[in-house]
Design a protein around this motif. Structure first.
Motif, PDB file in Angstrom:
ATOM      1  N   TYR A   4       0.939  -1.063   0.011  1.00 22.50           N
ATOM      2  CA  TYR A   4       0.015   0.007  -0.120  1.00 22.50           C
ATOM      3  C   TYR A   4       0.891   1.176  -0.322  1.00 22.50           C
ATOM      4  CZ  TYR A   4       1.078   0.030   4.872  1.00 22.50           C
ATOM      5  OH  TYR A   4       1.736  -0.013   6.079  1.00 22.50           O
ATOM      6  N   LEU A   6       2.666   4.541   1.250  1.00 20.86           N
ATOM      7  CA  LEU A   6       3.065   4.869   2.674  1.00 20.86           C
ATOM      8  C   LEU A   6       3.612   6.284   2.433  1.00 20.86           C
ATOM      9  CD1 LEU A   6       3.097   4.663   5.866  1.00 20.86           C
ATOM     10  CD2 LEU A   6       5.211   3.472   5.372  1.00 20.86           C
ATOM     11  N   ASN A   7       3.320   7.320   3.219  1.00 19.86           N
ATOM     12  CA  ASN A   7       3.695   8.838   3.255  1.00 19.86           C
ATOM     13  C   ASN A   7       4.026   8.923   4.609  1.00 19.86           C
ATOM     14  OD1 ASN A   7       4.789  11.106   2.581  1.00 19.86           O
ATOM     15  ND2 ASN A   7       2.718  12.073   1.858  1.00 19.86           N
ATOM     16  N   LEU A  23       3.673  -1.521   8.562  1.00 29.06           N
ATOM     17  CA  LEU A  23       4.184  -0.487   9.263  1.00 29.06           C
ATOM     18  C   LEU A  23       4.056  -0.888  10.734  1.00 29.06           C
ATOM     19  CD1 LEU A  23       5.203   2.421   9.897  1.00 29.06           C
ATOM     20  CD2 LEU A  23       2.941   3.336   9.251  1.00 29.06           C
ATOM     21  N   ILE A  52       9.526  -0.551   9.035  1.00 29.87           N
ATOM     22  CA  ILE A  52       8.627  -0.339   7.732  1.00 29.87           C
ATOM     23  C   ILE A  52       9.423  -1.569   6.856  1.00 29.87           C
ATOM     24  CG2 ILE A  52       8.080   0.834   5.578  1.00 29.87           C
ATOM     25  CD1 ILE A  52       8.882   3.362   7.175  1.00 29.87           C
ATOM     26  N   VAL A  71      -4.791   5.942   8.348  1.00 28.42           N
ATOM     27  CA  VAL A  71      -4.996   4.816   7.450  1.00 28.42           C
ATOM     28  C   VAL A  71      -6.287   5.165   6.623  1.00 28.42           C
ATOM     29  CG1 VAL A  71      -5.135   2.265   7.140  1.00 28.42           C
ATOM     30  CG2 VAL A  71      -3.580   3.279   9.213  1.00 28.42           C
ATOM     31  N   GLU A  75      -4.115   5.607   0.874  1.00 28.75           N
ATOM     32  CA  GLU A  75      -2.884   5.722   1.238  1.00 28.75           C
ATOM     33  C   GLU A  75      -3.150   5.864   2.818  1.00 28.75           C
ATOM     34  OE1 GLU A  75       0.374   9.116  -0.096  1.00 28.75           O
ATOM     35  OE2 GLU A  75      -1.634   9.736   0.357  1.00 28.75           O
ATOM     36  N   THR A  76      -1.605   5.739   3.256  1.00 28.71           N
ATOM     37  CA  THR A  76      -1.376   5.715   4.803  1.00 28.71           C
ATOM     38  C   THR A  76      -0.613   7.001   4.652  1.00 28.71           C
ATOM     39  OG1 THR A  76      -1.751   3.307   5.205  1.00 28.71           O
ATOM     40  CG2 THR A  76      -0.607   4.558   6.765  1.00 28.71           C
TER      41      THR A  76
END
Length: 88
Positions: A4, A6-7, A23, A52, A71, A75-76
């Motif tokens: 997925y 992740l930022n 994560l 991560i 979440v 995007e998370t």
């Protein structure tokens, strides 16, 4: 492995933007792990070490002083008040 987007960002700017398998960190209610397809939620994050797991199976570790984790379906996002990568 399912991934997925992740930022991770802090006041200093973007720290990570890419696909993740997992994560792991500590929310206000205890330890948690976010995997692909996780139900959407928002939680405060406590000071902790986080991990991560990336698409290639490698693991990046960091220490965060806390923040806010969102979440979503697409995007998370982890907005951290302080984030330091551990040496690799």
């Amino acid at each position: 492995m399912n991934t997925y987007p992740l930022n991770i960002a802090s006041p200093e700017g973007s720290l990570f933007k890419g696909n993740a398998v997992d994560l792991s960190l500590r929310g206000t209610e205890g330890d948690l792990a976010v995997l692909a397809g996780h139900v959407p939620f928002v939680t405060a994050v406590r000071e902790c070490d986080c991990k991560i797991t990336l698409e290639d199976g490698s693991v990046r570790e960091a220490h965060t002083s806390g923040g806010l984790l969102t979440v979503g379906k697409e995007e998370t996002i982890f907005l951290s008040s302080g984030f330091v990568w551990k040496e690799e």
